[in-house]
Motif scaffolding. Structure first.
Motif, PDB file in Angstrom:
ATOM      1  N   THR A 258       0.824  -1.216   0.000  1.00 56.55           N
ATOM      2  CA  THR A 258       0.000   0.000   0.000  1.00 56.55           C
ATOM      3  C   THR A 258       0.857   1.265   0.000  1.00 56.55           C
ATOM      4  O   THR A 258       0.398   2.330  -0.393  1.00 56.55           O
TER       5      THR A 258
ATOM      6  N   PHE B 181       3.107   1.988  -1.916  1.00 58.82           N
ATOM      7  CA  PHE B 181       3.271   2.460  -3.300  1.00 58.82           C
ATOM      8  C   PHE B 181       2.091   3.326  -3.748  1.00 58.82           C
ATOM      9  O   PHE B 181       2.183   4.076  -4.705  1.00 58.82           O
ATOM     10  N   LEU B 182       0.972   3.155  -3.047  1.00 56.88           N
ATOM     11  CA  LEU B 182      -0.208   3.951  -3.422  1.00 56.88           C
ATOM     12  C   LEU B 182      -0.154   5.359  -2.817  1.00 56.88           C
ATOM     13  O   LEU B 182      -0.840   6.267  -3.249  1.00 56.88           O
ATOM     14  N   LEU B 183       0.654   5.496  -1.755  1.00 53.74           N
ATOM     15  CA  LEU B 183       0.584   6.732  -0.978  1.00 53.74           C
ATOM     16  C   LEU B 183       1.239   7.974  -1.597  1.00 53.74           C
ATOM     17  O   LEU B 183       0.842   9.084  -1.279  1.00 53.74           O
TER      18      LEU B 183
ATOM     19  N   TYR C 139      -9.500   7.303  -6.302  1.00 54.94           N
ATOM     20  CA  TYR C 139      -8.177   6.942  -5.787  1.00 54.94           C
ATOM     21  C   TYR C 139      -8.028   7.382  -4.323  1.00 54.94           C
ATOM     22  O   TYR C 139      -7.627   6.608  -3.451  1.00 54.94           O
TER      23      TYR C 139
ATOM     24  N   ILE D  59      -7.927   4.643  -1.143  1.00 54.79           N
ATOM     25  CA  ILE D  59      -6.804   4.528  -0.199  1.00 54.79           C
ATOM     26  C   ILE D  59      -7.308   4.711   1.234  1.00 54.79           C
ATOM     27  O   ILE D  59      -6.916   4.002   2.149  1.00 54.79           O
TER      28      ILE D  59
ATOM     29  N   ILE E  61      -9.150   1.653   2.349  1.00 58.63           N
ATOM     30  CA  ILE E  61      -8.218   0.559   2.676  1.00 58.63           C
ATOM     31  C   ILE E  61      -7.681   0.737   4.108  1.00 58.63           C
ATOM     32  O   ILE E  61      -7.634  -0.201   4.896  1.00 58.63           O
TER      33      ILE E  61
END
Lengths: 425, 367
Positions: A14, A16-18, B121, B125, B128
């Motif tokens: 996760t 990498f998503l931040l 997006y 996030i 999650i």
């Protein structure tokens, strides 16, 4: 155990998503606009002018920036050029601010970023026809801050920005900041931000002001062959663009534009601006020349500072606003001691009285000037809001239309506390 | 009701306080100012007083059924089916608040910082993170809240103090705002802004007694009341009422105005961290409460599938908010005006019914 490892792996993934890659901007991909100018367009509603660093050494930049008019592009500091000292200027005519900025991106070769825009310049022509739409669009832009400084350019904003070159050092941003903060040291121009202007523009209890910026063609500077004026003229009596000076820097900030709603109605010179700032409780310090027949130079040179905050009280009697303003100042005498005997208390008291009455008189004249134009740029209406219990009552009273009927009483408290380095000469 | 583990008064206090405080970071202050004008800051005090009265009734109800959570108490006091209906209404309302918070947060983030990032997006996030924290359970959530509470409160107070140079006392006038009668009425209705204090009642079992619930409730209402009132006061002192009602995220704008020379300026990115932390803790706390109540109503032991399903619903709900007017006007106003029903009126009804039916389960020594 495997489940724990998978969970940790998932958490790591996760990360990498931040970084927010959609809004990530490489430093090389953007160009920070330092100054934004807005004029009435010729081929469209808005004429936008932006100034930005070319990201080159100052010495290399001549001719290297974006060129707005072909041959002029290689100005390298020459008048009329669009590039100088590591900075460049681009202009475009557009139907709106946001579309204009997109159009600018087509010629700048980088994405224009306004997060570092320190100064916004609006033209006098625009101000005389109304700024509401322009200011609303600017303040609504997500990158432009309310704390950006707002200037009103005499003539066109485009010409003003073009004439603006790094004069001391190489950083325009730093120069702007320090320059505009000079307002606090001289009082010759106000410190007006985009947010403050917008608030006053839509306020039911006050009117807006803006700093005037101008190009000085040095014509007022008569040089060696010019005639010498018979008597001293206070330095603050000049208007923007007319200061008798000469030098490398052609632009200057001087005086104040007065607004009624979103439309410019009048202009104040340097001294009037100081008195305006005293009444708005925004004056910090400045050297004032006060005409005085009783001393040999004919002028009392006084360094004036704010002693205490300006107090404003408003009472509404028979629907007429009665305003009392108390300005509190302290001064340092700058005159040669040959003309003033500072050990003589009676003479100092007399000087204080002369200064006090002069300032009081000038404050009164300024209030009268604004009252006749029905533009409360002093914020008296904000103090008047205390007289109303509800917003409905405040709106019903309609302060901005009643200001012309107001009775304003100004009181000045001034004490000469200091002298120069010489107490006797 | 499933045992959620044990935690202390401090943890519960901070969880509840941060959950309540979160709304002041979004569009709420603009809406409050549009309703109250310069009176908004002290109307918040009316709301917290009314919320405290409502919480006193919740405590009375808890005292009749010591060591039980609110959903259990509903069933014991008014019967299984009506009790489940009450719990269900609260459950749906909490889900709506999570969706509203998320939409509000996403919208403000889009306006001020992430202009190019797609809505899905940002929300994804966040959802999650919501799911991970919910999987880890209530104890983890409350300890996270306590851990970050210092940074949250310090960050918010720093913004209020540093912004002080922009304060103008004349902005507080006209002192009564739009209309005093309307103000008081709205102030009472807006007590729902403090309604998240009900979370303590839902997890009363974890707090080892009504006495602890009382302490945590009073402390969290006091802290959140002070912080919200001070924030609204600072906001109104900075922006006159006619400007204050049009700003999307007042606290963010306030932090943007901080400017002490060339060295201390543009510090809103620090505030951004506080903003994200508060929203995460707040949304997770409310989301977990929703999951917990839902699982109790349908007697579900394994919460994990429900958490995943709840996350899908939250994501879809937040994505459904089409625009800022939908988020600001419809969502927040609806939640505030209907809020007193599930937060305070339903517990009062349950208390009244239990008193009439003489339903009681002994006494709580710690109460």
């Amino acid at each position: 155990m495997i489940r724990h490892k998978l969970f940790i792996l998932f958490l790591a993934a996760t990360l990498f998503l931040l970084p927010g890659c959609y809004d990530a901007q490489e430093i090389d991909d953007v160009v920070h606009i330092t100054m934004l100018g807005i004029d009435k367009g010729r081929s469209n509603g808005w004429r936008l002018t932006v100034q930005f660093p070319t990201l080159k050494d100052a010495g290399q930049s001549g001719g290297g920036g974006s060129s707005g008019n072909g041959g002029d592009g290689g100005g390298g500091g020459e008048d009329g050029g669009y590039s100088a000292e590591g900075y460049s200027v681009v202009s475009v005519d557009a139907p709106s601010l946001h579309e204009g900025l997109d159009m600018l991106n087509a010629s700048i070769q980088r994405r224009a970023n306004f997060t570092q825009t320190h100064v916004i310049v609006l033209s006098e022509e625009l101000a005389s026809t109304g700024l509401a739409d322009h200011i609303s669009q600017i303040i609504n832009h997500y990158e432009i801050r309310r704390s950006a400084y707002l200037l009103l350019a005499k003539g066109s904003a485009h010409d003003f920005i073009k004439a603006n070159k790094p004069f001391i050092g190489s950083s325009l941003m730093k120069n702007y900041r320090i320059w505009i903060e000079q307002s606090r040291n001289t009082g010759y121009f106000p410190y007006v931000t985009l947010g403050a202007f917008y608030e006053d523009m839509v306020s039911p209890t006050s009117q807006a002001i803006m700093t005037i910026a101008a190009i000085n063609d040095f014509s007022a500077f008569s040089g060696d062959g010019g005639k010498k004026s018979a008597e001293n003229t206070p330095g603050g009596s000049f208007k923007a663009g007319q200061i008798p000076r000469i030098g490398d820097n052609k632009i200057e900030l001087w005086g104040t534009a007065l607004f009624s709603g979103d439309t410019m109605v009048s202009e104040l010179d340097g001294d009037e601006t100081r008195f305006l700032l005293m009444l708005r409780d925004e004056f910090t310090a400045g050297n004032l020349s006060i005409p005085a027949a009783e001393i040999s130079e004919g002028i009392i040179s006084l360094n004036v500072r704010k002693a205490r905050s300006t107090k404003v009280s408003v009472k509404i009697i028979d629907s007429v606003p009665h305003v009392r303003v108390a300005v509190s100042l302290k001064g340092s005498l700058q005159n040669a001691q040959t003309s003033v005997e500072i050990s003589d208390e009676a003479q100092v008291a007399e000087l204080e009285k002369t200064c006090r009455e002069y300032i009081k008189d000038r404050l009164g004249q300024l209030v009268e000037k604004c009252r006749k134009q029905n533009t409360d740029v002093f914020g008296f209406g904000d103090a008047a809001a205390m007289n109303f219990l509800t917003i409905r009552q405040l709106y019903d009273y309609d302060w901005n239309s009643r200001f012309k009927d107001s009775v304003v009483e100004v009181d000045v408290d001034l004490t000469i506390q200091h002298t120069g380095k010489l107490i006797k000469s | 009701m499933k045992d959620e583990g044990k935690f202390g008064v401090q943890e519960a206090t901070w969880l509840c306080a941060i959950t309540i405080i979160a709304k002041v970071l979004f569009t709420s202050p603009a809406i409050v100012t549009s309703q109250f004008g310069p009176a908004a800051w002290y109307m918040s005090l009316i709301s917290v007083i009314v919320a405290s009265v409502g919480f006193a009734f919740i405590l009375k109800l808890l005292k009749r059924f010591p060591r039980r959570g609110l959903p259990e108490i509903y069933e014991l006091s008014i019967g299984r089916i009506p009790g489940s209906v009450f719990s269900g209404i609260l459950c749906i309302f909490l889900l709506l608040i999570v969706i509203q918070n998320l939409s509000d947060f996403q919208e403000a983030l889009h306006v001020y910082t992430y202009h190019n990032t797609p809505d899905w997006y940002t929300i994804l996030i966040f959802v999650i993170c919501l799911a991970i924290l919910s999987f880890l359970g209530l104890e983890t959530i409350v300890r996270t809240a306590k851990l970050f509470s210092f940074f949250v409160i310090a960050g918010m107070l720093a913004v209020l103090l540093l912004a002080a140079e922009n304060y103008d006392i004349t902005n507080l006038f006209p002192i009564l705002g739009y209309d005093i009668k309307k103000n008081i009425m709205h102030g009472i209705i807006r007590s729902s802004a403090y309604g998240e204090v009900i979370i303590l009642a839902v997890f009363a079992r974890s707090l080892q007694g009504t006495g602890y619930v009382k302490k945590a409730g009073i402390a969290s209402l006091t802290i959140s009341g002070i912080v919200i009132t001070l924030t609204l006061l600072a906001y109104i002192l900075t922006f006159p009422f006619y400007i204050a009602e049009e700003v999307t995220s007042p606290m963010y704008e306030l932090s943007q105005l901080i400017d002490f020379g060339r060295f201390v300026q543009r510090i809103e990115s620090v505030f951004l961290l506080v903003w994200i932390l508060v929203t995460l803790i707040s949304s997770t706390a409310i989301f977990y409460t929703f999951i917990s109540i839902y699982c109790f109503i349908f007697r579900i032991d394994d919460r994990r599938p429900i958490i995943i399903a709840g996350c899908f619903i939250t994501f879809a709900g937040a994505m459904l908010q089409s625009n800022v007017s939908g988020v600001v006007i419809s969502g927040v106003k609806m939640i505030r005006s209907l809020g007193p029903i599930p937060f305070f009126i339903m517990p009062m009804i349950a208390l009244a019914v239990s008193a009439i039916r003489k339903k009681k389960e002994g006494t709580d020594d710690k109460a």
